[in-house]
Scaffold this motif. Structure first.
Motif, PDB file in Angstrom:
ATOM      1  N   PRO A  89       0.824  -1.205   0.000  1.00  0.00           N
ATOM      2  CA  PRO A  89       0.000   0.000   0.000  1.00  0.00           C
ATOM      3  C   PRO A  89       0.858   1.255   0.000  1.00  0.00           C
ATOM      4  CG  PRO A  89      -0.339  -1.322   1.978  1.00  0.00           C
ATOM      5  CD  PRO A  89       0.573  -2.084   1.094  1.00  0.00           C
ATOM      6  N   LEU A  90       2.083   1.130   0.507  1.00  0.00           N
ATOM      7  CA  LEU A  90       2.792   2.379   0.652  1.00  0.00           C
ATOM      8  C   LEU A  90       3.348   2.956  -0.606  1.00  0.00           C
ATOM      9  CD1 LEU A  90       5.881   0.980   2.117  1.00  0.00           C
ATOM     10  CD2 LEU A  90       3.721   0.699   3.206  1.00  0.00           C
ATOM     11  N   VAL A  91       3.811   2.128  -1.437  1.00  0.00           N
ATOM     12  CA  VAL A  91       4.596   2.695  -2.512  1.00  0.00           C
ATOM     13  C   VAL A  91       3.722   3.046  -3.686  1.00  0.00           C
ATOM     14  CG1 VAL A  91       6.809   2.413  -3.584  1.00  0.00           C
ATOM     15  CG2 VAL A  91       6.154   0.962  -1.707  1.00  0.00           C
ATOM     16  N   HIS A  92       2.435   2.974  -3.450  1.00  0.00           N
ATOM     17  CA  HIS A  92       1.601   2.981  -4.606  1.00  0.00           C
ATOM     18  C   HIS A  92       1.205   4.301  -5.230  1.00  0.00           C
ATOM     19  CE1 HIS A  92      -1.268   0.210  -6.690  1.00  0.00           C
ATOM     20  NE2 HIS A  92      -0.201   0.501  -7.341  1.00  0.00           N
ATOM     21  N   PRO A  93       1.370   5.334  -4.572  1.00  0.00           N
ATOM     22  CA  PRO A  93       0.645   6.556  -4.844  1.00  0.00           C
ATOM     23  C   PRO A  93       0.839   7.080  -6.241  1.00  0.00           C
ATOM     24  CG  PRO A  93       2.670   6.974  -3.764  1.00  0.00           C
ATOM     25  CD  PRO A  93       2.566   5.532  -3.942  1.00  0.00           C
ATOM     26  N   PRO A  94      -0.167   7.469  -6.801  1.00  0.00           N
ATOM     27  CA  PRO A  94      -0.061   8.028  -8.137  1.00  0.00           C
ATOM     28  C   PRO A  94       0.184   9.512  -8.050  1.00  0.00           C
ATOM     29  CG  PRO A  94      -2.327   7.746  -7.507  1.00  0.00           C
ATOM     30  CD  PRO A  94      -1.508   7.425  -6.320  1.00  0.00           C
ATOM     31  N   SER A  95       1.253   9.909  -7.430  1.00  0.00           N
ATOM     32  CA  SER A  95       1.364  11.306  -7.400  1.00  0.00           C
ATOM     33  C   SER A  95       2.735  11.751  -7.450  1.00  0.00           C
ATOM     34  CB  SER A  95       0.904  11.780  -6.134  1.00  0.00           C
ATOM     35  OG  SER A  95       1.750  11.377  -5.231  1.00  0.00           O
ATOM     36  N   HIS A  96       3.099  12.631  -8.061  1.00  0.00           N
ATOM     37  CA  HIS A  96       4.136  13.504  -7.830  1.00  0.00           C
ATOM     38  C   HIS A  96       4.357  14.262  -9.011  1.00  0.00           C
ATOM     39  CE1 HIS A  96       6.508  10.261  -7.816  1.00  0.00           C
ATOM     40  NE2 HIS A  96       6.631  10.015  -7.845  1.00  0.00           N
ATOM     41  N   GLY A  97       4.906  15.149  -9.046  1.00  0.00           N
ATOM     42  CA  GLY A  97       5.207  15.829 -10.110  1.00  0.00           C
ATOM     43  C   GLY A  97       5.591  16.967  -9.541  1.00  0.00           C
ATOM     44  N   CYS A  98       6.564  17.550  -9.994  1.00  0.00           N
ATOM     45  CA  CYS A  98       6.889  18.692  -9.394  1.00  0.00           C
ATOM     46  C   CYS A  98       7.268  19.549 -10.392  1.00  0.00           C
ATOM     47  CB  CYS A  98       8.103  18.532  -8.770  1.00  0.00           C
ATOM     48  SG  CYS A  98       8.047  18.269  -7.445  1.00  0.00           S
ATOM     49  N   ARG A  99       7.219  20.697 -10.096  1.00  0.00           N
ATOM     50  CA  ARG A  99       7.585  21.578 -11.098  1.00  0.00           C
ATOM     51  C   ARG A  99       8.711  22.329 -10.593  1.00  0.00           C
ATOM     52  NH1 ARG A  99       5.808  24.383 -13.601  1.00  0.00           N
ATOM     53  NH2 ARG A  99       4.527  23.365 -14.800  1.00  0.00           N
ATOM     54  N   SER A 100       9.648  22.420 -11.468  1.00  0.00           N
ATOM     55  CA  SER A 100      10.801  23.071 -11.041  1.00  0.00           C
ATOM     56  C   SER A 100      10.611  24.445 -11.408  1.00  0.00           C
ATOM     57  CB  SER A 100      11.891  22.623 -11.869  1.00  0.00           C
ATOM     58  OG  SER A 100      11.737  23.176 -13.069  1.00  0.00           O
ATOM     59  N   PRO A 149      -0.826   5.633  -0.084  1.00  0.00           N
ATOM     60  CA  PRO A 149      -1.746   4.590  -0.528  1.00  0.00           C
ATOM     61  C   PRO A 149      -2.265   4.951  -1.925  1.00  0.00           C
ATOM     62  CG  PRO A 149      -2.382   5.435   1.631  1.00  0.00           C
ATOM     63  CD  PRO A 149      -1.305   6.327   1.113  1.00  0.00           C
ATOM     64  N   PRO A 150      -2.675   3.974  -2.668  1.00  0.00           N
ATOM     65  CA  PRO A 150      -3.149   4.239  -4.025  1.00  0.00           C
ATOM     66  C   PRO A 150      -4.286   5.252  -4.003  1.00  0.00           C
ATOM     67  CG  PRO A 150      -3.081   1.887  -3.580  1.00  0.00           C
ATOM     68  CD  PRO A 150      -2.806   2.571  -2.291  1.00  0.00           C
ATOM     69  N   GLY A 151      -4.242   6.169  -4.900  1.00  0.00           N
ATOM     70  CA  GLY A 151      -5.338   7.109  -5.008  1.00  0.00           C
ATOM     71  C   GLY A 151      -5.254   8.298  -4.088  1.00  0.00           C
ATOM     72  N   PHE A 152      -4.276   8.308  -3.226  1.00  0.00           N
ATOM     73  CA  PHE A 152      -4.188   9.365  -2.218  1.00  0.00           C
ATOM     74  C   PHE A 152      -3.782  10.696  -2.850  1.00  0.00           C
ATOM     75  CE2 PHE A 152      -1.803  11.600   1.185  1.00  0.00           C
ATOM     76  CZ  PHE A 152      -2.829  11.704   2.105  1.00  0.00           C
ATOM     77  N   LEU A 153      -2.801  10.620  -3.706  1.00  0.00           N
ATOM     78  CA  LEU A 153      -2.261  11.825  -4.304  1.00  0.00           C
ATOM     79  C   LEU A 153      -2.934  12.065  -5.643  1.00  0.00           C
ATOM     80  CD1 LEU A 153       0.019  13.639  -3.308  1.00  0.00           C
ATOM     81  CD2 LEU A 153       1.574  12.326  -4.714  1.00  0.00           C
ATOM     82  N   VAL A 154      -3.459  13.251  -5.824  1.00  0.00           N
ATOM     83  CA  VAL A 154      -4.158  13.525  -7.080  1.00  0.00           C
ATOM     84  C   VAL A 154      -3.264  14.304  -8.040  1.00  0.00           C
ATOM     85  CG1 VAL A 154      -6.190  14.560  -8.107  1.00  0.00           C
ATOM     86  CG2 VAL A 154      -6.333  13.516  -5.840  1.00  0.00           C
ATOM     87  N   SER A 199      -5.932  10.008 -12.174  1.00  0.00           N
ATOM     88  CA  SER A 199      -4.572  10.001 -11.687  1.00  0.00           C
ATOM     89  C   SER A 199      -3.768   8.812 -12.175  1.00  0.00           C
ATOM     90  CB  SER A 199      -4.577  10.001 -10.165  1.00  0.00           C
ATOM     91  OG  SER A 199      -5.123   8.787  -9.715  1.00  0.00           O
ATOM     92  N   THR A 200      -4.413   7.927 -12.828  1.00  0.00           N
ATOM     93  CA  THR A 200      -3.689   6.752 -13.255  1.00  0.00           C
ATOM     94  C   THR A 200      -2.443   7.128 -14.046  1.00  0.00           C
ATOM     95  OG1 THR A 200      -5.730   5.560 -13.395  1.00  0.00           O
ATOM     96  CG2 THR A 200      -3.877   4.599 -14.524  1.00  0.00           C
ATOM     97  N   ARG A 201      -1.381   6.749 -13.557  1.00  0.00           N
ATOM     98  CA  ARG A 201      -0.092   6.869 -14.227  1.00  0.00           C
ATOM     99  C   ARG A 201       0.374   8.290 -14.517  1.00  0.00           C
ATOM    100  NH1 ARG A 201       0.817   4.147 -19.266  1.00  0.00           N
ATOM    101  NH2 ARG A 201      -1.395   4.240 -19.646  1.00  0.00           N
ATOM    102  N   CYS A 202      -0.503   9.136 -14.970  1.00  0.00           N
ATOM    103  CA  CYS A 202      -0.008  10.459 -15.332  1.00  0.00           C
ATOM    104  C   CYS A 202      -0.725  11.550 -14.565  1.00  0.00           C
ATOM    105  CB  CYS A 202      -0.142  10.692 -16.836  1.00  0.00           C
ATOM    106  SG  CYS A 202      -1.841  10.597 -17.414  1.00  0.00           S
ATOM    107  N   GLY A 203      -1.770  11.188 -13.840  1.00  0.00           N
ATOM    108  CA  GLY A 203      -2.573  12.202 -13.183  1.00  0.00           C
ATOM    109  C   GLY A 203      -1.768  13.102 -12.278  1.00  0.00           C
ATOM    110  N   PHE A 204      -0.842  12.524 -11.586  1.00  0.00           N
ATOM    111  CA  PHE A 204      -0.089  13.339 -10.638  1.00  0.00           C
ATOM    112  C   PHE A 204       0.768  14.381 -11.341  1.00  0.00           C
ATOM    113  CE2 PHE A 204       4.210  11.830 -11.149  1.00  0.00           C
ATOM    114  CZ  PHE A 204       4.036  10.597 -11.747  1.00  0.00           C
TER     115      PHE A 204
END
Lengths: 1042, 364
Positions: free
Chosen positions: A269-280, A348-353, A450-455
């Protein structure tokens, strides 16, 4: 009187000879808890005494149980003179205070003396009987579980993630000028160790109380730090994320195990999150100075100088935050806790939008003596101020939360730099409130997006961008806008589509500074800071482009202050995210175009850079189908389009690209060589040597592109100190020294670990400190993990396929075309929009290519964006409501919340032989399943010597000490019945020497989670019952329905 | 820019076998780095000399810290500071206690005292083994000696138990301890052709047959028996050996013995005539060695005597090894047919071992 602590001293072994005459020792033991002391009999004339004592019983409050360590002192009995101390063992009994963890502590502990190191071992058994406590106004928080792991621990499920908890306690440092002290060093060291032990116990208890108030039952991502402020005192502070965790019942616990380590990682469950992206998006200091706060993303806080009531010139600018702070202070305690921060780095999956970008804030403070330890207002206020700033930055990015949040300090004399950073993000409210059904629908939708690219999709309004950025349509779904580059402080979500492998990227920087006192010093530092931030950012950007990558994860920027210099070290893991556009190359431009030889030189450099980029792409297997020609052969843009990045000026790269946005060009990243300084920068870009073949490195938990770890792991700590020649130090020389130091250190690591090839250095964590004028100390902790090369090749594509699979099942409600695009994005397929892209690259059309490539028209997109904002606002509200609501409803969700009834599980079999204890900075153990968390390990040691030469000099001294620290951590874990420490971190390693006096002292603070793990091969029977292919989706389903 | 401090500490202690060997061989860090460079490691790994220097220093430091534990190997197993897999622990111990043939030949049978230690300089020069390595080996011998000196029971078992050595190495140490305890002379020029293996072989036979432990005479009252079971020769046995003198002193017996041997070996021995001519000399030599063993001085010279009295005469007559074997077998066996000789068991105990030793010692 809610607890009875029972201690039995069994035996000792390998004791030192205390009586020279007989070559033996007459040892006895004092057992102390709080103010009560028991003694064993003296065991005459033996180096291996067998005391076999009775049970010593302490009847104590659970408050004391939490605060106090059990102190065991081994002494040599002397009839005529005072008894000599052999050494001590401090045992933190906290793990015994909550159910599910350890039930008994039993084993051999190294007997530690701050002067002599480890001197033999002692066998101790400790038990706690807790009584039910009906007092509702209690001060203790027994039962709250603590985890260092910055994700939801395996074998638990997050019911609710409540949010940020923080606390700090201050005290006088019993010893602030150690080397000049007259009292015995041992006495002051021990006083200090004991005090810090007490303070961290108190801190943990207080945090626990806050968690209980929030109706949570656990703290995840618990990070506790010490600020040794010298004369002004000692601060122990901690942050964490309060959660309500549910233990997965055993069949479910095995569910995510599946077979291969890679799968385990994916499914956990932990490593799952579909999120990140950051903008530099880094904003130039100049911008900051002009005060357009809203445009800041990667913000530099203009330092506030608070000293005895008088403000510096910059204080005026701080009026805003300062007022905010005051407001903040008047807010109710409940709202105070409302910093929407999360110390988690994986979710967890789905946590990060969505992810907005890195937000950071720093401020320079002058330390003042802490007058009243019971009211650490000043320190609290400082941090509140910084957090407030972080919060406002996140808001500016259209985000309501900050994830991957961390705080740190750097202290030199009376100046202190406080830093906080995190990643602005939009979160799914589902986890922030009680698991009601209403969240489900929305969540469902969210998950699809958020699947794969949503974040990667921008969370802010495109028309009102908080900072200049270059947006394109997502290369994955073609529907939403994405930035050109993403910077984040979190781990790479496992379902993110990554092309090729990742690599460690570091930016290193030194700046000389005049020695100064007090205010002048603080002002000098605060003036330098923005420039450093800017340069660090530029370096990161350049290096990222040189690697042909477009996103950074796990970004950690450390600014260290010394007497006469500032050091900046940024580490991150670069990856190529399939959803983001291909990064442009780097163009070099000369300033004096008339000089022929100069031109030649420039073009030579340009060629070298292009070659390096090409080589790196090959090395890291970055070959997205559409980009290669565009990048390598990209012509230098027309002068008008070419934006200049002047060193002396402070335009950020993002602004640069933003300028180009209207022209639809994105590859113009221009380095202008206008002085030797810049030249050197280009050179240093090219001097970073890639790791030898068979080696990879990253500073995140897992290496993108490698997913078949084998079970061999080697955690290590390496420390280097160099002395700079004090003559004519220039910034360049300093930079070169520092760069060489880091590069050589990495080279040494690769050489030392060569027998593990193919392997990956994960969670590479560099820490820089400046212990003295001309000394630079770099400490690295990392873990080397072996992997199966052949399997790696085969499985590189599987994550993509898998997530595709998942996407296709999940996406039913969505429009059809994203689905098609998804399949198109498989590297093996030709990618239709490529053509478009090339076209647009060659044409100078003002319309962004990606926009043309999809059929979504711009205005409708803008509409979407604004409706999005609505959504965000809505969510922000629900969160607030949610957190209040949860305080009422959590009880049923956390049956163990009170922790006063204990699971009397079978005591862990304590092995008498020395069992292997693994240590790793990661939250998992490859090829194994963590079955139980035994509690937090948080240890602080001081070691001092007055015979430095005899102990092998500084290297011998520190080598022995670190080995001893490892040994003590392992011994404590083994005594708890565990066989590994995960999320291990060496938070502090403060080393001071005085070779003239033949003395040295070192302080080390480490922490981690003690766990029991079972090899996956032993679990095969269980896991084979699970259909492995659908594991992941069924997990997700499980999460959704609860 | 100078490196003040440079360390690497792994949760599992890294052991580089090559560096360990260099360390054991007593090379300084500088020499070890030079040797490693010469081995081509830089080319293989693409490392720099600085990296190699740092790596070597690190390993040396680790070994230095481990050395204290290696002095008492069971400590290495139970210590908590260094996490080392068992197979690696075994390797560390075995290599640490391994010794050079050239070195052991120099000190075999010498008293393991300070005096000998002073001679290590010369030994180092003579053998080309670094002084540091010589010291380590010497200290190992001495340490093992000290530990097992006062112990009862099987010497090999004791060594194995306290030093966790392999069977082979423990036997070698048993031989070294046995030789040191009995101070057998091995350094004489005429003994130079013998290897450590030859002596170790003899030592094992002697321990098995000539010590108190050999006859299984566990003392009833532990205090009354001060001798060590395996390390000291059975005094009573040595005393009894005087009785064998009759074999050469009694002319009839000697003649009868000779004729028995000659009859049996006629036609089977290539060197029959030489044997016949030398029989009395050889027999006198062997029996006199036995009779003299009551004196410590003569015990020390046992190997010198055996070589002088038996090996050299045979060798000068060019006896092939097979003939020596035939002769010794017959020589021992024929005594059983001597009716007037009453000490058959004693003879077997003596000659059984001696025969084995002589056969081993008989080579060029």
């Amino acid at each position: 009187m809610p607890g009875k602590l029972k201690v039995k001293i069994v035996a000792g072994r390998h004791l030192p000879v205390m009586d020279r005459a007989s070559d033996l020792t007459d040892a006895f033991v004092e057992v102390k808890f709080g103010n009560t002391t028991f003694k064993t009999d003296v065991y005459l004339k033996s180096l291996n005494p067998q005391w076999n004592s009775e049970w010593f019983k302490f009847e104590v409050d659970d408050e004391d149980l939490q605060d106090e360590p059990l102190q065991i002192t081994v002494l040599d009995h002397d009839t005529y003179s005072a008894n000599d101390a052999i050494g001590k063992v401090y045992i933190d009994i906290d793990p015994l205070l909550y159910s599910e963890a350890a039930t008994v502590i039993s084993g051999w502990f190294p007997i530690y003396d701050t002067i002599h190191g480890i001197r033999g071992e002692i066998n101790v058994v400790v038990k706690v009987d807790l009584f039910n406590d009906l007092n509702r106004f209690r001060q203790s928080s027994c039962g709250v579980k603590f985890f260092c792991t910055t994700s939801i621990p395996k074998c638990y499920r997050a019911v609710i993630i409540h949010g940020f908890v923080e606390e700090l306690v201050v005290n006088e440092d019993p010893e602030y000028q150690w080397i000049d002290r007259i009292r015995t060093p041992r006495a002051s060291n021990e006083a200090r160790q004991r005090l810090i032990s007490l303070m961290s116990g108190e801190l943990q208890r207080k945090i626990g109380l806050k968690v209980l108030e929030m109706r949570g039952n656990a703290v995840v991502g618990y990070l506790q730090c010490f600020d040794l402020e010298g004369e002004s005192g000692l601060v122990v502070r901690a942050i964490g994320t309060a959660c309500t965790l549910d233990k997965l019942s055993s069949p479910a616990a095995f569910l995510p195990a599946c077979n291969s380590p890679s799968k385990e990682m994916k499914e956990s469950p932990l490593v799952h999150p579909p999120s990140h992206g950051c903008r530099s998006t880094h904003n130039s200091p100049i911008h900051t100075a002009t005060g357009s706060r809203l445009t800041q993303n990667f913000s530099v806080s203009v330092p506030t100088l608070i000293y005895t009531g008088m403000g510096s010139g910059s204080a005026g600018k701080e009026g805003g935050p300062f007022k905010a702070l005051l407001r903040q202070q008047t807010q109710s305690a409940l709202e105070q806790r409302e910093f929407p921060f999360f110390t988690l780095t994986a979710f967890p999956p789905g946590f990060l939008v969505h992810v907005g970008g890195v937000v950071s804030a720093r401020s320079v403070k002058l330390l003042d003596r802490i007058h009243n330890p019971d009211e650490p207002e000043t320190r609290d206020a400082w941090w509140a101020e910084i957090r407030q700033e972080i919060k406002s930055h996140a808001k500016a990015l259209g985000c309501h939360a900050v994830v991957g949040y961390s705080e740190s300090t750097s202290i030199c004399e009376e100046v202190c730099i406080l830093s906080a950073s995190g990643t602005a993000a939009v979160l799914n409210p589902r986890f922030l409130q009680d698991g009601t059904v209403e969240g489900c629908l929305e969540q469902r939708l969210e998950e699809n997006v958020s699947t794969r690219c949503g974040f990667c999709h921008i969370p802010y309004d495109e028309l009102n961008m908080p900072f200049p950025a270059h947006l394109t349509y997502c290369y994955n779904c073609r529907k939403q806008k994405v930035p050109d580059v993403l910077f984040t402080t979190i781990d790479l979500p496992t379902d993110a589509t990554v092309i090729g492998k990742g690599c460690l990227i570091q930016a290193r920087l030194c700046r000389l500074k005049k020695k100064a006192q007090a205010e002048a010093n603080a002002t000098a530092i605060s003036n330098l800071l923005p420039f450093m931030e800017y340069e660090v950012h530029t370096q990161l950007m350049n290096k990222l482009k040189l690697k042909g990558m477009n996103a950074l994860f796990g970004l950690r920027i450390q600014i260290t202050v010394g007497e006469n210099m500032l050091m900046g070290l940024a580490s991150a893991t670069g990856v190529y995210l399939a959803a983001l556009p291909t990064p442009g190359g780097i163009q070099i431009a000369g300033k004096t175009p008339n000089d022929g030889s100069y031109e030649q030189h420039i073009s030579h450099m340009q060629k070298k850079i292009n070659d390096t980029i090409a080589k790196n792409k090959e090395l890291y297997e970055i070959n997205p189908p559409e980009i290669s020609e565009e990048i390598i052969g990209s012509p230098i843009p027309e002068p008008r389009q070419r934006s200049r990045l002047l060193r002396s000026q402070s335009e950020s790269s993002d602004e640069v690209t933003e300028l180009d946005l209207s022209h639809g060009k994105k590859d113009a990243f221009v380095l202008e060589i206008d002085d030797t300084d810049a030249m050197e920068d280009v050179h240093s870009l090219l001097t970073d040597v890639p790791p030898p073949s068979g080696f990879y490195s990253c500073n995140t938990e897992i290496m993108p592109g490698i997913n078949n770890w084998t079970s061999e792991i080697q955690m290590f700590t390496s420390v280097r100190v160099i002395r700079l020649s004090s003559l004519n130090l220039t910034n360049q020389a300093l930079n070169k020294n520092f760069n060489d130091l880091c590069e050589n250190l990495l080279k040494s690591l690769y050489f030392k670990l060569r027998s593990m090839i193919p392997c990956c250095l994960c969670h590479v964590n560099f820490t820089v400190s400046l212990p003295e004028d001309e000394l630079i100390q770099v400490t690295v902790t990392a873990v080397a993990i072996t992997f199966d090369k052949n399997q790696a090749l085969q499985t590189t594509k599987t994550p993509v396929e898998k997530s595709l699979q998942r996407a296709s099942t999940d996406n039913e409600e969505l429009l059809q075309f994203p689905l098609e695009l998804c399949s198109d994005s498989l590297p093996s397929h030709p990618f239709p929009p490529v053509k478009e892209h090339l076209e647009s690259a060659s044409s100078n059309s003002g319309i962004p290519a990606a926009q043309r490539a999809t059929s979504v028209d711009y205005s409708s997109f803008a509409d979407r964006c604004s409706s999005w904002i609505e959504l965000i606002k809505l969510k922000a509200q629900t969160i607030r409501r949610g957190s209040i609501k949860t305080t009422v409803t959590v009880e049923k969700a956390s049956p163990v919340g009170d922790g006063n009834f204990r699971n009397r599980s079978a005591p862990p079999c304590a092995n008498s032989t020395v069992g292997v204890v693994k240590m790793t900075p990661l939250s998992f153990i490859p090829g194994a399943k963590i079955t139980k968390y035994l509690g937090i390990i948080n240890m602080f040691f001081i070691r001092e010597t007055t015979s430095l030469r005899e102990e092998g000099g500084v290297s011998g001294f520190l080598h022995a000490f670190i080995a001893e620290v490892f040994a003590m951590v392992r011994a404590h874990v083994a005594a708890l019945g565990g066989n590994a420490v995960v999320s291990y971190i060496m938070k502090q390693c403060v080393f001071m020497e005085n070779p003239n006096k033949n003395q040295a002292q070192c302080l080390i603070n480490v922490s981690g989670d003690a766990v029991v793990f079972v090899r996956e091969s032993d679990l095969e029977v269980v896991s084979s019952q699970q259909p492995t292919t659908n594991c992941q989706s069924s997990c997700t389903e499980g999460e959704v329905t609860t | 820019m100078t490196s003040e401090l440079d360390i690497f500490v792994g949760n599992t202690t890294l052991i580089d076998e090559d560096v360990y060997r260099l360390w054991l061989d007593g090379y300084s860090v500088t020499d070890a780095v030079a040797l490693r460079v010469r081995s081509g490691i830089l080319e293989q790994t693409g490392a720099t000399a600085a990296v190699l220097q740092s790596d070597t220093m690190d390993h040396y430091r680790t070994f230095h810290m481990l050395e204290r534990l290696l002095h008492a190997p069971p400590k290495l197993l139970h210590q908590l500071i260094f996490q080392i897999p068992p197979s690696r622990q075994a390797l560390l111990i075995e290599r640490y206690y391994a010794f050079d043939e050239a070195f052991v030949r120099e000190v075999l049978g010498k008293k393991l005292s300070k005096g000998t230690k002073k001679d290590l300089d010369d030994i180092s020069t003579k053998t080309g083994i670094t002084l540091k390595s010589c010291r380590r080996q010497f200290d190992n011998f001495k340490r093992v000696f000290k530990v097992v000196e006062e112990m009862r029971g099987s010497l090999v078992d004791n060594i194995q138990q306290h030093f966790l050595l392999s069977d082979r190495l423990a036997r070698d140490y048993a031989a070294i301890v046995f030789f040191a305890n009995n101070r057998f002379e091995t350094g004489k020029k005429k003994l130079q052709y013998l290897s450590f293996g030859d002596f170790a072989f003899c030592a094992e036979l002697m321990i098995q047959n000539w010590t108190l432990g050999a006859v299984g005479e566990a003392p009833i009252d532990p205090d009354s028996q001060m001798d060590d079971m395996d390390m000291d020769l059975d005094k009573e046995f040595l005393q009894d050996l005087k009785e064998l003198k009759v074999l050469v002193a009694d002319k009839d017996l000697l003649d009868l013995h000779k004729s028995l041997v000659c009859t049996a070996l006629r036609g089977k021995l290539g060197v029959f005539s030489e044997m016949e001519a030398n029989f009395k000399n050889l027999s006198r030599g062997l029996v006199n060695v036995a009779a003299k063993l009551t004196h410590n001085k003569d015990v020390r010279d046992l190997f010198v005597d055996l070589v002088e009295k038996f090996v050299e005469p045979c060798r000068s007559d060019h006896w092939p090894l097979s003939d020596v074997r035939f002769f010794l077998n017959q020589y021992s066996a024929s005594v059983h047919s001597l009716d007037g000789f009453r000490h058959q068991a004693l003879w077997d105990r003596y000659m059984g071992t001696l025969r084995g030793c002589l056969l081993r010692l008989y080579h060029d």
